[in-house]
Design a protein around this motif. Structure first.
Motif, PDB file in Angstrom:
ATOM      1  N   UNK A  26       0.632  -1.564  -0.246  1.00  0.00           N
ATOM      2  CA  UNK A  26      -0.320  -0.256  -0.173  1.00  0.00           C
ATOM      3  C   UNK A  26       1.217   1.499  -0.025  1.00  0.00           C
ATOM      4  N   UNK A  27       2.352   0.705   0.165  1.00  0.00           N
ATOM      5  CA  UNK A  27       2.542   2.492   0.868  1.00  0.00           C
ATOM      6  C   UNK A  27       3.693   2.113  -0.894  1.00  0.00           C
ATOM      7  N   UNK A  28       3.911   1.741  -1.087  1.00  0.00           N
ATOM      8  CA  UNK A  28       4.915   1.469  -2.943  1.00  0.00           C
ATOM      9  C   UNK A  28       3.756   2.163  -3.827  1.00  0.00           C
ATOM     10  N   UNK A  29       2.468   1.696  -3.195  1.00  0.00           N
ATOM     11  CA  UNK A  29       1.473   2.489  -4.100  1.00  0.00           C
ATOM     12  C   UNK A  29       0.943   4.092  -3.888  1.00  0.00           C
ATOM     13  N   UNK A  30       1.302   4.382  -3.004  1.00  0.00           N
ATOM     14  CA  UNK A  30       0.912   5.857  -2.709  1.00  0.00           C
ATOM     15  C   UNK A  30       2.042   6.286  -3.016  1.00  0.00           C
ATOM     16  N   UNK A  31       3.428   5.483  -2.751  1.00  0.00           N
ATOM     17  CA  UNK A  31       4.438   6.876  -3.428  1.00  0.00           C
ATOM     18  C   UNK A  31       4.293   6.781  -4.982  1.00  0.00           C
ATOM     19  N   UNK A  32       3.395   4.955  -5.436  1.00  0.00           N
ATOM     20  CA  UNK A  32       3.593   5.791  -7.269  1.00  0.00           C
ATOM     21  C   UNK A  32       2.558   6.996  -7.792  1.00  0.00           C
ATOM     22  N   UNK A  33       1.259   6.392  -6.903  1.00  0.00           N
ATOM     23  CA  UNK A  33       0.021   7.701  -6.730  1.00  0.00           C
ATOM     24  C   UNK A  33       0.128   9.180  -6.479  1.00  0.00           C
ATOM     25  N   UNK A  34       1.908   9.298  -6.207  1.00  0.00           N
ATOM     26  CA  UNK A  34       1.762  10.293  -5.712  1.00  0.00           C
ATOM     27  C   UNK A  34       3.042  11.153  -7.005  1.00  0.00           C
ATOM     28  N   UNK A  35       3.683  10.569  -7.892  1.00  0.00           N
ATOM     29  CA  UNK A  35       3.614  10.838  -9.140  1.00  0.00           C
ATOM     30  C   UNK A  35       3.036  11.194  -9.590  1.00  0.00           C
ATOM     31  N   UNK A  36       1.519  10.161 -10.069  1.00  0.00           N
ATOM     32  CA  UNK A  36       0.301  10.637 -10.635  1.00  0.00           C
ATOM     33  C   UNK A  36       0.235  12.329 -10.263  1.00  0.00           C
ATOM     34  N   UNK A  37      -0.239  12.439  -9.218  1.00  0.00           N
ATOM     35  CA  UNK A  37      -0.758  13.721  -8.510  1.00  0.00           C
ATOM     36  C   UNK A  37       0.753  15.055  -8.605  1.00  0.00           C
ATOM     37  N   UNK A  38       1.469  14.444  -8.676  1.00  0.00           N
ATOM     38  CA  UNK A  38       2.802  16.000  -9.054  1.00  0.00           C
ATOM     39  C   UNK A  38       2.744  15.630 -10.547  1.00  0.00           C
ATOM     40  N   UNK A  58      -4.749   5.372 -15.054  1.00  0.00           N
ATOM     41  CA  UNK A  58      -5.689   4.295 -15.824  1.00  0.00           C
ATOM     42  C   UNK A  58      -4.678   3.231 -15.435  1.00  0.00           C
ATOM     43  N   UNK A  59      -3.898   3.086 -15.895  1.00  0.00           N
ATOM     44  CA  UNK A  59      -2.672   2.188 -15.949  1.00  0.00           C
ATOM     45  C   UNK A  59      -2.161   1.118 -14.230  1.00  0.00           C
ATOM     46  N   UNK A  60      -2.165   2.131 -13.613  1.00  0.00           N
ATOM     47  CA  UNK A  60      -1.817   2.104 -11.946  1.00  0.00           C
ATOM     48  C   UNK A  60      -3.525   1.137 -11.802  1.00  0.00           C
ATOM     49  N   UNK A  61      -4.130   1.494 -12.083  1.00  0.00           N
ATOM     50  CA  UNK A  61      -5.664   1.166 -11.779  1.00  0.00           C
ATOM     51  C   UNK A  61      -5.132  -0.062 -11.928  1.00  0.00           C
ATOM     52  N   UNK A  62      -4.773  -0.244 -13.068  1.00  0.00           N
ATOM     53  CA  UNK A  62      -4.633  -1.638 -14.457  1.00  0.00           C
ATOM     54  C   UNK A  62      -3.901  -3.061 -13.112  1.00  0.00           C
ATOM     55  N   UNK A 118       5.029 -14.090  -4.810  1.00  0.00           N
ATOM     56  CA  UNK A 118       6.695 -14.706  -4.711  1.00  0.00           C
ATOM     57  C   UNK A 118       7.639 -13.626  -4.710  1.00  0.00           C
ATOM     58  N   UNK A 119       7.071 -12.560  -5.737  1.00  0.00           N
ATOM     59  CA  UNK A 119       7.759 -11.526  -6.400  1.00  0.00           C
ATOM     60  C   UNK A 119       7.325  -9.517  -6.650  1.00  0.00           C
ATOM     61  N   UNK A 120       6.102  -9.928  -5.384  1.00  0.00           N
ATOM     62  CA  UNK A 120       4.952  -8.742  -4.873  1.00  0.00           C
ATOM     63  C   UNK A 120       5.995  -7.739  -4.986  1.00  0.00           C
ATOM     64  N   UNK A 121       6.669  -7.836  -4.208  1.00  0.00           N
ATOM     65  CA  UNK A 121       7.554  -5.828  -3.908  1.00  0.00           C
ATOM     66  C   UNK A 121       8.609  -5.734  -4.887  1.00  0.00           C
ATOM     67  N   UNK A 122       9.040  -6.543  -6.121  1.00  0.00           N
ATOM     68  CA  UNK A 122       9.831  -6.242  -7.142  1.00  0.00           C
ATOM     69  C   UNK A 122       8.643  -5.510  -8.419  1.00  0.00           C
ATOM     70  N   UNK A 123       7.498  -6.354  -8.303  1.00  0.00           N
ATOM     71  CA  UNK A 123       6.425  -5.861  -8.961  1.00  0.00           C
ATOM     72  C   UNK A 123       6.134  -4.101  -8.245  1.00  0.00           C
ATOM     73  N   UNK A 124       5.695  -4.576  -7.635  1.00  0.00           N
ATOM     74  CA  UNK A 124       5.732  -2.946  -7.223  1.00  0.00           C
ATOM     75  C   UNK A 124       6.277  -1.799  -7.455  1.00  0.00           C
ATOM     76  N   UNK A 125       7.742  -2.705  -6.775  1.00  0.00           N
ATOM     77  CA  UNK A 125       8.345  -1.104  -7.432  1.00  0.00           C
ATOM     78  C   UNK A 125       8.483  -1.236  -8.805  1.00  0.00           C
ATOM     79  N   UNK A 126       8.696  -1.907  -9.846  1.00  0.00           N
ATOM     80  CA  UNK A 126       8.569  -1.740 -11.354  1.00  0.00           C
ATOM     81  C   UNK A 126       6.997  -0.680 -11.824  1.00  0.00           C
ATOM     82  N   UNK A 127       6.012  -0.969 -10.812  1.00  0.00           N
ATOM     83  CA  UNK A 127       4.995   0.213 -10.950  1.00  0.00           C
ATOM     84  C   UNK A 127       5.576   1.491 -10.455  1.00  0.00           C
TER      85      UNK A 127
END
Length: 223
Positions: A4-16, A61-65, A81-90
């Protein structure tokens, strides 16, 4: 850091991105340069409002996907199993989109730089981390080198992704090297990227035929 924190960070770039659009809009012309040639020369424009909000909206939109994929994949337990790597890619992808968007705005505000070089540097970073993700990706339907052969064999998946991860990283390095070659810089991305795509597909087929063909031969000899 949790998902959830990683996605909030990603959302932050959208807001920026949206903030950049709001702050810059009064100082921008009616049409913005949004396309550049291989040599960095502008060769296309877009109406200001569309140009300012296309990237923020597309990224959102892509963030939702990206958020939905781990929930709907039939092999979702493998993604975990590799969720943290996936999240950081987002996160890195949304950062990439923000950089491109901010670059477009800056260029149209009158800042002079080679936009093609900006794209190449950003893509190199995205490609390198894609290579990192590939080396950790477990078999699934959405993330990775998904050919009929990698999806049919865990061993083919693992070995193809090990190779693909190295090739993606090499492509990133060559892209940066290409910055030293002026007008030819773009080819240091396009050629390795196309070769990587072709090599990984062919390699996955070759491995599958060798592994599964060998299994069939062994089974037949035991009949």
């Amino acid at each position: 850091m949790k998902t959830v924190h990683r996605y909030l960070l990603a959302a932050g770039f959208v807001v920026l991105s949206g903030i950049v659009s709001l702050l810059a809009s009064p100082s921008l012309p009616a049409d913005l340069v949004t396309n550049w040639g291989a040599t960095g020369e502008p060769n296309g424009t877009m109406p200001m409002l569309l140009a300012l909000w296309l990237f923020p909206a597309l990224t959102a939109g892509l963030l939702v996907v990206f958020a939905v994929i781990p929930r709907i994949d039939p092999l979702r337990e493998n993604i975990s199993e590799f969720r943290s790597y996936y999240d950081w890619f987002v996160v890195i992808f949304t950062l990439y989109m923000f950089v491109i968007h901010a670059g477009i705005v800056a260029f149209n505000l009158g800042y002079e730089f080679n936009f093609t070089y900006l794209i190449l540097v950003a893509v190199a970073g995205l490609f390198y981390y894609s290579g990192v993700v590939l080396t950790h990706a477990e078999q699934n339907w959405f993330v990775g080198i998904r050919t009929p052969w990698t999806l049919s064999s865990e061993e083919v998946w693992a070995r193809t992704h090990a190779l693909g991860g190295r090739l993606f990283k090499l492509t990133a390095v060559l892209t940066l090297v290409g910055l030293l070659f002026g007008d030819y810089a773009l080819y240091f991305l396009l050629v390795p990227a196309l070769l990587t795509a072709g090599v990984t597909v062919v390699y996955s087929y070759y491995l599958y035929e060798r592994i599964e063909g060998g299994s069939d031969t062994t089974s037949g000899s035991n009949l």
